[in-house]
Design a protein around this motif. Sequence first.
Motif, mmCIF file in Angstrom:
data_model
loop_
_atom_site.group_PDB
_atom_site.id
_atom_site.type_symbol
_atom_site.label_atom_id
_atom_site.label_comp_id
_atom_site.label_asym_id
_atom_site.label_seq_id
_atom_site.Cartn_x
_atom_site.Cartn_y
_atom_site.Cartn_z
ATOM 1 N N GLU A 638 1.091 4.900 -4.058
ATOM 2 C CA GLU A 638 1.151 3.807 -3.063
ATOM 3 C C GLU A 638 2.456 3.211 -3.291
ATOM 4 N N LEU A 641 4.725 5.136 -1.170
ATOM 5 C CA LEU A 641 4.486 4.832 0.325
ATOM 6 C C LEU A 641 4.856 3.699 0.771
ATOM 7 N N GLN A 644 8.542 2.874 2.379
ATOM 8 C CA GLN A 644 8.708 3.448 3.756
ATOM 9 C C GLN A 644 9.345 2.339 4.340
ATOM 10 N N CYS A 666 7.981 10.484 1.618
ATOM 11 C CA CYS A 666 7.189 11.612 1.742
ATOM 12 C C CYS A 666 7.636 12.765 0.551
ATOM 13 N N CYS A 669 6.469 11.429 -2.916
ATOM 14 C CA CYS A 669 5.171 11.930 -2.873
ATOM 15 C C CYS A 669 4.909 13.314 -3.176
ATOM 16 N N LEU A 704 -2.839 7.266 3.259
ATOM 17 C CA LEU A 704 -2.031 7.841 4.443
ATOM 18 C C LEU A 704 -2.681 6.947 5.620
ATOM 19 N N HIS A 707 -1.628 3.423 5.782
ATOM 20 C CA HIS A 707 -0.259 3.512 5.881
ATOM 21 C C HIS A 707 0.386 3.885 7.232
#
Length: 841
Positions: A638, A641, A644, A666, A669, A704, A707
Amino acid sequence: MAPRLPRPFELNPDLKAALRVESFQGTFSSKAFIEKLSNGIIQTRIKENSNTFDPKPFIRTFESSLEELEKLASKMQKHTIELERETQKEELAFKKQVKELGSGFEDVQSTLESLDSRISEVGSTAIRIGEKLETADKQRARAVLSKKLMEYFMQFNDGRCPTLESLMTQQGLEGQIEAARILRQLAVISKEVDLPETQVARDGIEKFREQFETDMLSSFDKAYRQADPKVMAHCAKALLEFNGGHSCVQIYVNQHDFFMLHSKVNESAPLEGPNHEDLTNPIAAIPPIDAGLIKLYDDIRTTVDQEAEIISMVFPNPAAVFQVFIQRVFEQSIQQFIETLLERSQAKSTLAYLRTLLSIHEHTIHLVKDLKMCEDTLKVGINANVKGSNISVTTQPLSQTLDRCLDDLFVPFLEGDRYLEKELQSLCEIYDSMLAKFTAYQLQRRGGNKFRAIITRTFNQIIDSNKTTLPPVVQENFATVKNPEKYQDMKVSDDDGALSVELVVKLLKIHAESVLRSLGLLPVSGRPKHTAVLFQLLTDYIGMRYIDAALDSAIEDLSALDPKFPPDLRPMKRVKLVNGIIHLIQMHFQTTILPLTVPSPQVYRDTVIQKNKLMANVEAKANATIQKEIDVILAWLETCLGRQRKSDFKPKDDEIDLTGLATKPCIDCCEFLRRMYETTKKCFDGKNIEMFCTEVGVTFHGMLLEHFKKFQISPVGGVLLTKDIAKYQESVKTWNIPSLNERFEMLRQLGNVFLVKPEILPSVLNEGYLAKVDFKSLYPYLQMRVDFKTSKLDKLFEKLNLTTGNSNGNGGGPASGGAASRMAQLEDLTGAKFLSYSLHR
């Protein structure tokens, strides 16, 4: 002219020979008989080269054979009838003869019974006469003896007893033995006749007895020093008749060279066994016992073997004397030596004490077995009367005496709970030493107060849950951990805080040695309880002080992690080690503990419950550790992400770079998921891998989904988004979990809605996985297209009436109920916690 009759068919001689009685005696085969009748005809047909079957020769042959057989049967029937008649005649004659013999036997039997009755009467009369004669003889002998004793007593009352003196001097050795018997009886009379007029006699008898015993003992001692067994035997027999012979036995035993030589153990002498430093090393093999004990036992074997023959020659009661000698050997020589050895070993360590005790016990058992062989030499059994003596000497078998000496020798060390406390103390000392670095690490690096709290909490749980109270030595040991000043200054490293299967193997080996040691030292009845207590200590140390503390520390470390940094995956390796450790404990329980507790159903049941409780507690703590690991993994994903940028999927013209594989979050992760999966494969197996990865994958899939609702996505940004989704899908696909592959395939198709032109978007929504999802659930993603309003997609969907879910059969409509249910299931799985790690049992 009368017609001629057909000539009967003639059988050849061989067939006629086969139709005799002899052919049917013994083993008869009908098949072989028919083949013999048919063989000649068949051979004839073969010689004639005839290919047609002609039954006539067979028929004639069989008919003629049948006629012959009928004649033979008739003949045998007549012969059988004649034999039966003769047999009946012989049977009647035999019965008549048997009847005549039976009446004769009855006459003889009655005569014998009458004779036996008369013999019994004569025997009873003879026995009564013999008893009366024996009684009369005893009375006469008692009267004669009483007369002699009164004469001796009166002589002593006159001042001296010349008759008794003459008996001793003139009749030699036999006279001395007779005088010993008389003096013993005079002593009894002098005690019963307590009159003032007999005081002189009593004093004279007592004085004479003292002088007699002194002279006999002096003669025995002199003969003993001169190695004269004949004189020793005479003195021993005389003293046996005089007072039981205890005084000469004491002289013989006290002055024996063996006791003079081994009267005192040299306490300052060093231990003579090789590699005696290994005695205190719990990992090293048990070294040989002290060479001094081996030498002592060899001397005892040699001495006892020689003394068995000497005592049999010298003493009239060799078994009793030999038992006194054996008891002295055990009580003085052996006991002093082993006490010295055990004191020295105890000064080194409790383990050295226990190993020495076991070695001494084993060697002493072998010594006792060897000494029991001397019983044949003594040739004396229980309740044996000394030949030629009026004294009855009762002795128990030598084997019983030796067994009692063996038991008495080790009572001070094995009685009650002494031995059990020593074993527990030894295990606590060794385990504390081997776990000292681990404990110090937990106290210093994890926080002493936290670790003490863990130990205290678990210790109290053990006290509350155990049906049997922990021994005091164990409670004191755990109390030292609750006040661990000795660990604070100990230097430790990170490796000291890690679990080690090799260390557990050593702990189990030490525990197995302790259990096996108890088999050699304890009786069979005490083994189940003793084994259960030892296993309880093992589970408390490995379960509480080692595994529980390690997993608690792992959970605390995971809880203290900053989600801004990658999580530590080492706790999964720790769980793998815990799995191996529990497997070793299970094997140890099945092979070592379980067979020894089976004889006691109650102990067996409690031990199994204790073991299962340990397994359940460890499984629960391992599950908690893994769940915490999953939580920090998801927190880190998390965090990644969350990095981002808003412009990642809505780049400016000068920021467009389609050559990259994916965005930075990405890549972070996916790289982490790769490392996580590699670690998972190394640490888990089977369903555990699938369950772990499924929970991470399902939750990450939900992240996701949430997200992608947060970013405005341009057409170029859609390309970047699909690259990210492809990267995510590629990472998860390596896990080979079909349910996750479906989820991320749906995610890939969801990414297509940001790529296609507005006019073909409705057809995309009606294909693949998206067709199964309620449009209301997809609508938030469609709104993130930058052209959602400029392309009038909002008007298009309102026109198609899709926003209400009432389309004409594709995304909404009749299928909307199933699609909504499908989406609801996906959303439920996103937050599900279904991991249940299973240890090997």
